[in-house]
Design a protein around this motif. Structure first.
Motif, PDB file in Angstrom:
ATOM      1  N   HIS A 107       7.487  16.146   5.360  1.00 13.09           N
ATOM      2  CA  HIS A 107       6.042  15.984   5.455  1.00 13.09           C
ATOM      3  C   HIS A 107       5.681  14.904   6.473  1.00 13.09           C
ATOM      4  CE1 HIS A 107       7.390  13.092   2.405  1.00 13.09           C
ATOM      5  NE2 HIS A 107       6.364  12.340   2.779  1.00 13.09           N
ATOM      6  N   VAL A 108       4.453  14.954   6.943  1.00 12.23           N
ATOM      7  CA  VAL A 108       3.929  14.030   7.950  1.00 12.23           C
ATOM      8  C   VAL A 108       2.805  13.219   7.322  1.00 12.23           C
ATOM      9  CG1 VAL A 108       2.693  13.886  10.161  1.00 12.23           C
ATOM     10  CG2 VAL A 108       4.544  15.548   9.854  1.00 12.23           C
ATOM     11  N   LEU A 109       2.703  11.961   7.723  1.00 13.74           N
ATOM     12  CA  LEU A 109       1.634  11.087   7.245  1.00 13.74           C
ATOM     13  C   LEU A 109       0.767  10.635   8.418  1.00 13.74           C
ATOM     14  CD1 LEU A 109       3.790   8.841   4.883  1.00 13.74           C
ATOM     15  CD2 LEU A 109       2.246  10.659   4.174  1.00 13.74           C
ATOM     16  N   VAL A 110      -0.531  10.634   8.203  1.00 14.17           N
ATOM     17  CA  VAL A 110      -1.473  10.078   9.175  1.00 14.17           C
ATOM     18  C   VAL A 110      -2.168   8.905   8.499  1.00 14.17           C
ATOM     19  CG1 VAL A 110      -3.449  10.509  10.670  1.00 14.17           C
ATOM     20  CG2 VAL A 110      -1.823  12.370  10.174  1.00 14.17           C
ATOM     21  N   LEU A 111      -2.081   7.727   9.087  1.00 16.48           N
ATOM     22  CA  LEU A 111      -2.663   6.536   8.472  1.00 16.48           C
ATOM     23  C   LEU A 111      -4.181   6.548   8.641  1.00 16.48           C
ATOM     24  CD1 LEU A 111       0.361   5.743   8.683  1.00 16.48           C
ATOM     25  CD2 LEU A 111      -0.396   3.396   9.104  1.00 16.48           C
ATOM     26  N   LEU A 112      -4.882   6.401   7.515  1.00 13.40           N
ATOM     27  CA  LEU A 112      -6.344   6.316   7.531  1.00 13.40           C
ATOM     28  C   LEU A 112      -6.830   4.877   7.408  1.00 13.40           C
ATOM     29  CD1 LEU A 112      -7.297   9.282   5.161  1.00 13.40           C
ATOM     30  CD2 LEU A 112      -7.274   9.261   7.672  1.00 13.40           C
ATOM     31  N   ALA A 113      -6.043   4.020   6.770  1.00 10.46           N
ATOM     32  CA  ALA A 113      -6.411   2.610   6.615  1.00 10.46           C
ATOM     33  C   ALA A 113      -5.142   1.822   6.336  1.00 10.46           C
ATOM     34  CB  ALA A 113      -7.414   2.419   5.481  1.00 10.46           C
ATOM     35  N   GLY A 114      -5.102   0.580   6.833  1.00 10.81           N
ATOM     36  CA  GLY A 114      -3.961  -0.282   6.593  1.00 10.81           C
ATOM     37  C   GLY A 114      -2.918  -0.205   7.690  1.00 10.81           C
ATOM     38  N   TRP A 115      -1.838  -0.952   7.492  1.00 11.12           N
ATOM     39  CA  TRP A 115      -0.741  -1.039   8.450  1.00 11.12           C
ATOM     40  C   TRP A 115       0.577  -0.746   7.751  1.00 11.12           C
ATOM     41  CZ3 TRP A 115      -0.815  -2.973  13.673  1.00 11.12           C
ATOM     42  CH2 TRP A 115      -2.112  -3.251  14.157  1.00 11.12           C
ATOM     43  N   ALA A 116       1.528  -0.208   8.504  1.00 12.61           N
ATOM     44  CA  ALA A 116       2.854   0.097   7.976  1.00 12.61           C
ATOM     45  C   ALA A 116       3.922  -0.418   8.927  1.00 12.61           C
ATOM     46  CB  ALA A 116       3.016   1.596   7.759  1.00 12.61           C
ATOM     47  N   VAL A 117       5.066  -0.793   8.352  1.00 11.30           N
ATOM     48  CA  VAL A 117       6.204  -1.312   9.111  1.00 11.30           C
ATOM     49  C   VAL A 117       7.260  -0.219   9.219  1.00 11.30           C
ATOM     50  CG1 VAL A 117       8.058  -3.032   9.168  1.00 11.30           C
ATOM     51  CG2 VAL A 117       5.795  -3.661   8.313  1.00 11.30           C
ATOM     52  N   VAL A 118       7.718   0.042  10.444  1.00  7.16           N
ATOM     53  CA  VAL A 118       8.812   0.979  10.681  1.00  7.16           C
ATOM     54  C   VAL A 118      10.083   0.159  10.870  1.00  7.16           C
ATOM     55  CG1 VAL A 118       9.692   2.848  12.124  1.00  7.16           C
ATOM     56  CG2 VAL A 118       7.223   2.563  11.812  1.00  7.16           C
ATOM     57  N   SER A 119      11.123   0.449  10.095  1.00  3.83           N
ATOM     58  CA  SER A 119      12.344  -0.350  10.168  1.00  3.83           C
ATOM     59  C   SER A 119      13.566   0.528   9.952  1.00  3.83           C
ATOM     60  CB  SER A 119      12.321  -1.466   9.114  1.00  3.83           C
ATOM     61  OG  SER A 119      12.332  -0.921   7.805  1.00  3.83           O
ATOM     62  N   THR A 120      14.716   0.001  10.362  1.00  2.38           N
ATOM     63  CA  THR A 120      15.982   0.693  10.153  1.00  2.38           C
ATOM     64  C   THR A 120      17.007  -0.276   9.606  1.00  2.38           C
ATOM     65  OG1 THR A 120      17.638   2.120  11.217  1.00  2.38           O
ATOM     66  CG2 THR A 120      16.816   0.266  12.507  1.00  2.38           C
ATOM     67  N   ALA A 121      17.937   0.222   8.825  1.00  6.21           N
ATOM     68  CA  ALA A 121      18.979  -0.626   8.252  1.00  6.21           C
ATOM     69  C   ALA A 121      19.946  -1.076   9.347  1.00  6.21           C
ATOM     70  CB  ALA A 121      19.728   0.136   7.171  1.00  6.21           C
ATOM     71  N   THR A 122      20.573  -2.238   9.141  1.00  6.09           N
ATOM     72  CA  THR A 122      21.564  -2.761  10.074  1.00  6.09           C
ATOM     73  C   THR A 122      22.884  -2.969   9.345  1.00  6.09           C
ATOM     74  OG1 THR A 122      21.182  -5.128   9.689  1.00  6.09           O
ATOM     75  CG2 THR A 122      19.679  -4.004  11.211  1.00  6.09           C
TER      76      THR A 122
END
Length: 242
Positions: free
Chosen positions: A46-61
């Motif tokens: 599924h796909v998400l479209v942000l309508l309000a707020g902020w999100a962090v994109v991260s990857t494991a190390t």
């Protein structure tokens, strides 16, 4: 060096007709602060479209439980589209930075939506190009700058976000001289380490140097920027007399 792609967002660039079509095929969902919107290596589409707020994109190390923050996503941006369009597992985790409201679109519906409207396809391609360009810049930064330079640049970038509507990371308060100092109120020191690709110890050392020089003040989950000129000098590779 940039966590935020400054181009016009996907949702803002859609035509009125396409936006109505998107709303028709989606449902709204709200996420709490620190809740995962998407998880790395998950096989959902599924796909998400942000309508309000902020999100962090991260990857494991490879460093224990550490992560690398790849980007911040804001209102109007799409996340999860690569899995929907390419059939890949999730390449990164997306986590809410404060409350986030989204549109959720099943992968098959999103593919059909993009396929029947050339404008939507073109916008997704432009978004991909912008994100790849930003990722290339980040890789160059990790390879060529010291930890102190990366910290200085990231602090300046996060402070600049306070000019963006609904920016979650910065507020302003009057200083003793009447100046307004940006306060990064949601990025803790370990978040900053994740955002510059360095160990927490290395970032803590950099912040100690900045505190000693009167460039920043720190408190739990707060970093107050006092001297922007000094940060810009350090970000450019200059020296302020440590």
């Amino acid at each position: 060096m940039a966590l935020v792609v400054q181009d016009r967002t996907f949702l803002d660039a859609l035509s009125d007709e396409a936006r109505k079509d998107l709303l028709r095929i989606s449902v709204e969902r709200t996420f709490r602060a620190d809740e995962h919107l998407l998880r790395e290596q998950d096989d959902s589409s599924h796909v998400l479209v942000l309508l309000a707020g902020w999100a962090v994109v991260s990857t494991a190390t490879d460093r224990s439980s550490a992560r690398l923050i790849l980007a911040l996503r804001r209102r109007g941006e799409v996340v999860g589209e690569m899995a929907a369009l390419g059939g890949f597992r999730r390449s990164a985790s997306v986590t809410a930075l404060g409350p986030v409201r989204t549109l959720v679109v099943p992968g098959a519906r999103f593919r059909a939506f993009a396929g029947r409207d050339p404008q939507v396809s073109a916008l997704l391609m432009a978004q991909l190009v912008s994100r790849l360009r930003t990722a290339d810049e980040e890789r160059r930064t990790l390879a060529s700058l010291t930890v102190l330079q990366r910290v200085a640049r990231r602090l300046l970038e996060l402070a600049d976000l306070q000019e963006t509507p609904s920016a979650p990371t910065a507020t302003r308060r009057p200083g003793r001289t009447g100046d307004a100092y940006p306060v990064l109120a949601q990025f803790a020191q370990h978040d900053l380490a994740d955002a510059v690709g360095a160990t927490r110890e290395a970032v803590a050392k950099s912040l100690r140097l900045l505190r000693t020089a009167g460039v920043v003040r720190t408190r739990p989950r707060r970093i107050e920027l006092i001297d922007h000129d000094a940060l810009r000098l350090l970000a450019a590779g200059g020296n302020i007399g440590f």
